[in-house]
Design a protein around this motif. Sequence first.
Motif, PDB file in Angstrom:
ATOM      1  N   THR A   1       0.925  -1.077  -0.165  1.00 38.00           N
ATOM      2  CA  THR A   1       0.049   0.080  -0.155  1.00 38.00           C
ATOM      3  C   THR A   1       0.759   1.107  -0.118  1.00 38.00           C
ATOM      4  O   THR A   1       0.614   2.342  -0.777  1.00 38.00           O
ATOM      5  CB  THR A   1      -1.013   0.020   1.279  1.00 38.00           C
ATOM      6  OG1 THR A   1      -0.051  -0.208   2.421  1.00 38.00           O
ATOM      7  CG2 THR A   1      -1.995  -1.176   1.284  1.00 38.00           C
ATOM      8  N   SER A   2       2.021   1.284   0.651  1.00 40.42           N
ATOM      9  CA  SER A   2       3.023   2.118   0.546  1.00 40.42           C
ATOM     10  C   SER A   2       3.587   2.723  -0.750  1.00 40.42           C
ATOM     11  O   SER A   2       3.571   3.754  -1.148  1.00 40.42           O
ATOM     12  CB  SER A   2       4.085   2.306   1.531  1.00 40.42           C
ATOM     13  OG  SER A   2       4.698   0.976   1.230  1.00 40.42           O
ATOM     14  N   HIS A   3       3.350   1.661  -1.677  1.00 42.17           N
ATOM     15  CA  HIS A   3       3.980   1.701  -3.154  1.00 42.17           C
ATOM     16  C   HIS A   3       2.785   2.505  -3.782  1.00 42.17           C
ATOM     17  O   HIS A   3       3.129   3.304  -4.627  1.00 42.17           O
ATOM     18  CB  HIS A   3       4.045   0.346  -3.781  1.00 42.17           C
ATOM     19  CG  HIS A   3       4.663   0.373  -5.221  1.00 42.17           C
ATOM     20  ND1 HIS A   3       6.112   0.321  -5.237  1.00 42.17           N
ATOM     21  CD2 HIS A   3       4.035   0.260  -6.508  1.00 42.17           C
ATOM     22  CE1 HIS A   3       6.244   0.288  -6.469  1.00 42.17           C
ATOM     23  NE2 HIS A   3       5.018   0.422  -7.115  1.00 42.17           N
TER      24      HIS A   3
ATOM     25  N   ILE B   1      -2.292  -9.635 -19.166  1.00 42.53           N
ATOM     26  CA  ILE B   1      -2.001  -8.355 -18.064  1.00 42.53           C
ATOM     27  C   ILE B   1      -3.324  -8.399 -17.634  1.00 42.53           C
ATOM     28  O   ILE B   1      -4.423  -8.594 -18.214  1.00 42.53           O
ATOM     29  CB  ILE B   1      -1.595  -7.139 -18.960  1.00 42.53           C
ATOM     30  CG1 ILE B   1      -0.583  -7.132 -19.775  1.00 42.53           C
ATOM     31  CG2 ILE B   1      -1.932  -5.980 -18.189  1.00 42.53           C
ATOM     32  CD1 ILE B   1       0.018  -5.783 -20.629  1.00 42.53           C
ATOM     33  N   VAL B   2      -3.303  -8.324 -16.366  1.00 40.10           N
ATOM     34  CA  VAL B   2      -4.700  -7.878 -15.530  1.00 40.10           C
ATOM     35  C   VAL B   2      -4.646  -6.537 -14.999  1.00 40.10           C
ATOM     36  O   VAL B   2      -3.550  -6.076 -14.329  1.00 40.10           O
ATOM     37  CB  VAL B   2      -4.722  -8.914 -14.308  1.00 40.10           C
ATOM     38  CG1 VAL B   2      -6.312  -8.638 -13.409  1.00 40.10           C
ATOM     39  CG2 VAL B   2      -4.977 -10.451 -14.821  1.00 40.10           C
ATOM     40  N   TYR B   3      -5.961  -5.900 -15.132  1.00 41.13           N
ATOM     41  CA  TYR B   3      -5.791  -4.300 -14.797  1.00 41.13           C
ATOM     42  C   TYR B   3      -6.579  -4.314 -13.294  1.00 41.13           C
ATOM     43  O   TYR B   3      -7.797  -4.749 -13.380  1.00 41.13           O
ATOM     44  CB  TYR B   3      -6.053  -3.451 -16.017  1.00 41.13           C
ATOM     45  CG  TYR B   3      -5.300  -3.212 -16.878  1.00 41.13           C
ATOM     46  CD1 TYR B   3      -4.327  -2.368 -16.937  1.00 41.13           C
ATOM     47  CD2 TYR B   3      -5.492  -4.200 -17.905  1.00 41.13           C
ATOM     48  CE1 TYR B   3      -3.751  -2.034 -17.980  1.00 41.13           C
ATOM     49  CE2 TYR B   3      -4.646  -3.953 -18.999  1.00 41.13           C
ATOM     50  CZ  TYR B   3      -3.535  -3.120 -19.118  1.00 41.13           C
ATOM     51  OH  TYR B   3      -2.955  -3.083 -20.270  1.00 41.13           O
ATOM     52  N   TYR B   4      -6.150  -3.552 -12.397  1.00 39.86           N
ATOM     53  CA  TYR B   4      -6.794  -3.376 -11.182  1.00 39.86           C
ATOM     54  C   TYR B   4      -7.245  -2.032 -10.865  1.00 39.86           C
ATOM     55  O   TYR B   4      -5.904  -1.147 -10.918  1.00 39.86           O
ATOM     56  CB  TYR B   4      -6.231  -3.903  -9.869  1.00 39.86           C
ATOM     57  CG  TYR B   4      -6.620  -5.532  -9.805  1.00 39.86           C
ATOM     58  CD1 TYR B   4      -7.643  -6.193  -9.463  1.00 39.86           C
ATOM     59  CD2 TYR B   4      -5.438  -6.417 -10.559  1.00 39.86           C
ATOM     60  CE1 TYR B   4      -7.657  -7.490  -9.423  1.00 39.86           C
ATOM     61  CE2 TYR B   4      -5.551  -7.864 -10.513  1.00 39.86           C
ATOM     62  CZ  TYR B   4      -6.570  -8.426  -9.856  1.00 39.86           C
ATOM     63  OH  TYR B   4      -6.546  -9.594  -9.994  1.00 39.86           O
ATOM     64  N   LYS B   5      -8.363  -1.515 -10.523  1.00 39.22           N
ATOM     65  CA  LYS B   5      -8.435  -0.148 -10.110  1.00 39.22           C
ATOM     66  C   LYS B   5      -8.046   0.307  -8.715  1.00 39.22           C
ATOM     67  O   LYS B   5      -8.844  -0.347  -7.908  1.00 39.22           O
ATOM     68  CB  LYS B   5      -9.765   0.364 -10.398  1.00 39.22           C
ATOM     69  CG  LYS B   5     -10.006   1.764 -10.403  1.00 39.22           C
ATOM     70  CD  LYS B   5     -11.512   2.542 -10.768  1.00 39.22           C
ATOM     71  CE  LYS B   5     -12.382   1.864 -11.012  1.00 39.22           C
ATOM     72  NZ  LYS B   5     -13.794   2.521 -11.208  1.00 39.22           N
ATOM     73  N   ILE B   6      -7.047   1.211  -8.393  1.00 43.91           N
ATOM     74  CA  ILE B   6      -6.621   1.286  -7.033  1.00 43.91           C
ATOM     75  C   ILE B   6      -7.154   2.879  -6.763  1.00 43.91           C
ATOM     76  O   ILE B   6      -6.830   3.538  -7.329  1.00 43.91           O
ATOM     77  CB  ILE B   6      -5.313   1.359  -6.889  1.00 43.91           C
ATOM     78  CG1 ILE B   6      -4.856  -0.101  -7.239  1.00 43.91           C
ATOM     79  CG2 ILE B   6      -4.878   1.398  -5.507  1.00 43.91           C
ATOM     80  CD1 ILE B   6      -5.293  -1.482  -6.838  1.00 43.91           C
TER      81      ILE B   6
END
Length: 132
Positions: free
Chosen positions: A89-91, A118-123
């Motif tokens: 999470t710090s990244h 490739i897998v995309y995750y929304k952060i």
Amino acid sequence: MSNAFTSMQTHPSYPELTRFLSKYPSSAGALFQTFNDITLAQKWSNIELVDLPDCQRAAIKGLRPSSDSGELPTACVVLPCALAEPISTSHFGAAFTSLGERAPKEIYLAICAEDSSIVYYKISKGIVKPSI
């Protein structure tokens, strides 16, 4: 020199990426793979590479094409990483901080596997209540 790196050097996208591929060699494969997926397969426009020194990598900023539902092109930022790479999470906090005032409400994490998938995750930044 590895065959994968030699293949990168002969690819048409290499000149645009070379500055960041050499600056951040540990994330070079993920950046190369994600950049080509976004530009060639997904057809994003207004692509810009963004230096994120606190994350030791570059991010990709651009406009995602309009959807079939008539939604206008959306400005997005993608943070490429390899599947085997440890991420915390710090990244993500460092990524939002490095983007500064240009930071969108969310960034996309592109997790790249060795088989080119490739897998995309929304952060999102902080805690976000899901829509109902």
